[in-house]
Design a protein around this motif. Structure first.
Motif, PDB file in Angstrom:
ATOM      1  N   UNK A  68     -27.838  22.181  35.528  1.00 26.74           N
ATOM      2  CA  UNK A  68     -26.457  22.140  35.076  1.00 26.74           C
ATOM      3  C   UNK A  68     -26.407  21.243  33.846  1.00 26.74           C
ATOM      4  N   UNK A  69     -25.923  21.772  32.745  1.00 23.71           N
ATOM      5  CA  UNK A  69     -25.902  21.017  31.491  1.00 23.71           C
ATOM      6  C   UNK A  69     -24.533  20.440  31.163  1.00 23.71           C
ATOM      7  N   UNK A  70     -23.523  20.819  31.909  1.00 26.48           N
ATOM      8  CA  UNK A  70     -22.196  20.278  31.674  1.00 26.48           C
ATOM      9  C   UNK A  70     -21.288  20.521  32.854  1.00 26.48           C
ATOM     10  N   UNK A  71     -20.340  19.611  33.041  1.00 23.88           N
ATOM     11  CA  UNK A  71     -19.303  19.773  34.064  1.00 23.88           C
ATOM     12  C   UNK A  71     -17.999  19.322  33.417  1.00 23.88           C
ATOM     13  N   UNK A  72     -16.973  20.153  33.523  1.00 24.09           N
ATOM     14  CA  UNK A  72     -15.753  19.947  32.751  1.00 24.09           C
ATOM     15  C   UNK A  72     -14.519  19.808  33.644  1.00 24.09           C
ATOM     16  N   UNK A  73     -13.379  19.598  32.995  1.00 21.55           N
ATOM     17  CA  UNK A  73     -12.073  19.484  33.670  1.00 21.55           C
ATOM     18  C   UNK A  73     -12.066  18.338  34.684  1.00 21.55           C
ATOM     19  N   UNK A  74     -12.123  17.117  34.175  1.00 22.36           N
ATOM     20  CA  UNK A  74     -12.157  15.917  35.011  1.00 22.36           C
ATOM     21  C   UNK A  74     -10.766  15.324  35.241  1.00 22.36           C
ATOM     22  N   UNK A  75      -9.744  16.112  34.993  1.00 26.03           N
ATOM     23  CA  UNK A  75      -8.372  15.622  35.076  1.00 26.03           C
ATOM     24  C   UNK A  75      -8.021  15.036  36.442  1.00 26.03           C
ATOM     25  N   UNK A  76      -8.494  15.658  37.512  1.00 30.09           N
ATOM     26  CA  UNK A  76      -8.117  15.232  38.859  1.00 30.09           C
ATOM     27  C   UNK A  76      -9.087  14.214  39.463  1.00 30.09           C
TER      28      UNK A  76
ATOM     29  N   UNK B  54       0.129  14.450  23.975  1.00 33.18           N
ATOM     30  CA  UNK B  54      -1.089  13.635  23.916  1.00 33.18           C
ATOM     31  C   UNK B  54      -2.312  14.513  24.144  1.00 33.18           C
ATOM     32  N   UNK B  55      -3.442  14.131  23.551  1.00 32.30           N
ATOM     33  CA  UNK B  55      -4.638  14.967  23.643  1.00 32.30           C
ATOM     34  C   UNK B  55      -5.870  14.106  23.440  1.00 32.30           C
ATOM     35  N   UNK B  56      -7.027  14.686  23.760  1.00 36.74           N
ATOM     36  CA  UNK B  56      -8.274  14.028  23.379  1.00 36.74           C
ATOM     37  C   UNK B  56      -9.258  15.065  22.882  1.00 36.74           C
ATOM     38  N   UNK B  57     -10.232  14.584  22.131  1.00 35.41           N
ATOM     39  CA  UNK B  57     -11.290  15.425  21.582  1.00 35.41           C
ATOM     40  C   UNK B  57     -12.613  14.936  22.147  1.00 35.41           C
ATOM     41  N   UNK B  58     -13.454  15.869  22.574  1.00 35.69           N
ATOM     42  CA  UNK B  58     -14.741  15.515  23.177  1.00 35.69           C
ATOM     43  C   UNK B  58     -15.833  16.402  22.593  1.00 35.69           C
TER      44      UNK B  58
ATOM     45  N   UNK C 167      -3.832  12.911  29.844  1.00 36.06           N
ATOM     46  CA  UNK C 167      -4.979  13.026  28.946  1.00 36.06           C
ATOM     47  C   UNK C 167      -5.677  11.686  28.727  1.00 36.06           C
ATOM     48  N   UNK C 168      -4.922  10.624  28.681  1.00 40.17           N
ATOM     49  CA  UNK C 168      -5.545   9.310  28.482  1.00 40.17           C
ATOM     50  C   UNK C 168      -6.409   8.934  29.677  1.00 40.17           C
ATOM     51  N   UNK C 169      -5.930   9.261  30.862  1.00 35.27           N
ATOM     52  CA  UNK C 169      -6.710   8.969  32.068  1.00 35.27           C
ATOM     53  C   UNK C 169      -8.001   9.775  32.086  1.00 35.27           C
ATOM     54  N   UNK C 170      -7.909  11.077  31.761  1.00 39.05           N
ATOM     55  CA  UNK C 170      -9.113  11.902  31.749  1.00 39.05           C
ATOM     56  C   UNK C 170     -10.096  11.429  30.687  1.00 39.05           C
ATOM     57  N   UNK C 171      -9.575  11.022  29.533  1.00 36.06           N
ATOM     58  CA  UNK C 171     -10.432  10.469  28.472  1.00 36.06           C
ATOM     59  C   UNK C 171     -11.173   9.232  28.981  1.00 36.06           C
ATOM     60  N   UNK C 172     -10.450   8.354  29.658  1.00 42.45           N
ATOM     61  CA  UNK C 172     -11.059   7.116  30.169  1.00 42.45           C
ATOM     62  C   UNK C 172     -12.111   7.419  31.225  1.00 42.45           C
ATOM     63  N   UNK C 173     -11.825   8.380  32.089  1.00 48.08           N
ATOM     64  CA  UNK C 173     -12.790   8.778  33.117  1.00 48.08           C
ATOM     65  C   UNK C 173     -14.069   9.302  32.471  1.00 48.08           C
ATOM     66  N   UNK C 174     -13.934  10.172  31.479  1.00 45.82           N
ATOM     67  CA  UNK C 174     -15.108  10.708  30.798  1.00 45.82           C
ATOM     68  C   UNK C 174     -15.885   9.618  30.090  1.00 45.82           C
ATOM     69  N   UNK C 175     -15.177   8.699  29.481  1.00 41.35           N
ATOM     70  CA  UNK C 175     -15.838   7.597  28.770  1.00 41.35           C
ATOM     71  C   UNK C 175     -16.678   6.777  29.740  1.00 41.35           C
ATOM     72  N   UNK C 176     -16.204   6.660  30.974  1.00 39.70           N
ATOM     73  CA  UNK C 176     -16.935   5.912  32.005  1.00 39.70           C
ATOM     74  C   UNK C 176     -18.075   6.730  32.594  1.00 39.70           C
ATOM     75  N   UNK C 177     -17.798   7.974  32.993  1.00 33.28           N
ATOM     76  CA  UNK C 177     -18.782   8.770  33.717  1.00 33.28           C
ATOM     77  C   UNK C 177     -19.890   9.304  32.821  1.00 33.28           C
ATOM     78  N   UNK C 178     -19.608   9.509  31.551  1.00 36.03           N
ATOM     79  CA  UNK C 178     -20.646   9.984  30.636  1.00 36.03           C
ATOM     80  C   UNK C 178     -21.852   9.054  30.617  1.00 36.03           C
ATOM     81  N   UNK C 179     -21.646   7.809  30.972  1.00 34.40           N
ATOM     82  CA  UNK C 179     -22.725   6.823  30.952  1.00 34.40           C
ATOM     83  C   UNK C 179     -23.561   6.832  32.235  1.00 34.40           C
ATOM     84  N   UNK C 180     -23.045   7.445  33.306  1.00 30.23           N
ATOM     85  CA  UNK C 180     -23.759   7.418  34.583  1.00 30.23           C
ATOM     86  C   UNK C 180     -23.991   8.806  35.176  1.00 30.23           C
TER      87      UNK C 180
END
Length: 352
Positions: free
Chosen positions: A228-236, A107-111, A74-87
């Protein structure tokens, strides 16, 4: 047509503990009672809709039971989203990550909660489907995959998290290892498939950011299906061979003339079986034209993608057989796994 369900038995969250955490950490939430519903479409991580008055957010946590090493990070996916949301605007904004297992058990994250239409096995009743709409949605899916692959990962924080060199070989050997660890029975054709996958790895194309779970029900569209207004499940998500991403996308992209077990293995057939949606061949060709990439070795990537899907389903079935989840959707996944292995073997024979 709601995209959420009542929380499944055994997958409940302690509302009081979670609400206390939210009020302490996310100060813009209004006063009021926290209500929780569950997104029911996924087969892996558990995803919940959180609501306090008009405020909404989404919580993601790993599945119940033992999980594969390095999976469901979950921490990795959170970090990926934090990065990709900007680009990449389709990536939702993450709010907070917590490693405290006392709150929801893992462990979990909220988005952020995105609004729009997510398609799975049917269209909302208010949508009049036409073949033209199917082609429009297909092209959007192609365009956004190409757009993701065009992002320069070297200008993002992903460069600190990934090792693109040797990506495909690591993936093939890694997923073979995961499959073996989750094995519950011997499956005909697996030995043949293992040899093929290890001995025919093609030369990888230039690495790009890859979603690696790119499928229709992970995407969200505007009500008029113009974007497309959203793309989810960035775990992989990682950086690697873009054709591996395309192959995975096509392993989920079902077409009308597919065998029944392939169409129904993960539940009701997706809407891509309707007239108008691209076939896999049309999708692959459209991707090649938009991206300019050589797709001559695509059958290897498809073979690996079907095996990877089999390994994922085997991991899920292992949890079900061991009593780590009571979700009856997984009861016959062992049959689907056997079929996917056979299908991958047949796919491997299409390569020269």
């Amino acid at each position: 047509m709601s995209d959420t369900i009542e929380v499944r038995q055994g997958e409940e969250v302690d509302t009081v503990v979670l609400h206390r955490f939210i009020k302490e950490q996310l100060h813009d939430t209004p006063d009021g009672e926290l209500t929780i519903r569950q997104f029911g479409a996924g087969h892996s991580n558990l995803t919940y809709l959180l609501q306090v008055g008009d405020w909404e957010a989404v919580l993601r946590r790993p599945p119940l039971g033992t999980v594969a090493s390095k999976a469901h990070d979950m921490e990795r996916e959170y970090t990926i989203l934090h990065t990709l949301n900007q680009v990449f605007e389709q990536a939702p904004k993450p709010y907070i990550f917590s490693a405290d297992e006392q709150i929801v058990g893992r462990p979990f994250f909220i988005m952020e909660r995105r609004k729009g239409i997510v398609l799975d096995s049917e269209f909302p009743s208010e949508v009049t489907y036409t073949a033209e709409l199917g082609r429009k949605i297909s092209q959007i899916m192609v365009d956004q995959l190409v757009a993701l692959h065009r992002i320069d990962y070297k200008k993002t924080k992903l460069i600190e998290m990934v090792k693109p060199e040797g990506f495909l070989k690591r993936q093939v050997s890694g997923w073979i290892g995961r499959f073996e660890k989750a094995k519950t029975s011997e499956i005909q054709g697996m030995d043949e498939l293992r040899v093929y996958l290890m001995n025919h790895i093609p030369e990888s194309q230039s690495p790009t950011i890859i979603h690696y779970d790119y499928k229709l029900n992970n995407a969200m569209f505007s009500e008029d299906f113009s974007e497309m207004t959203g793309l989810f499940d960035w775990e992989m998500t990682t950086v690697g061979d873009p054709l591996a991403d395309l192959g995975v996308a096509m392993s989920y992209w079902i077409q009308e003339d597919d065998p029944e077990i392939l169409k129904n293995g993960l539940g009701d057939p997706p809407v891509t079986v309707l007239e108008g949606f691209y076939t896999r061949g049309e999708f692959i060709q459209a991707y090649a034209e938009k991206s300019g990439r050589d797709i001559s070795s695509i059958h290897y990537y498809l073979t690996f993608a079907y095996f990877k899907l089999a390994a994922i389903c085997q991991q899920i079935y292992y949890r079900y057989e061991k009593g780590q989840t009571n979700d009856e959707r997984f009861a016959n996944f062992n049959i689907f796994v056997e079929y996917l292995i056979q299908y991958a073997v047949e796919s491997s024979k299409k390569v020269g």
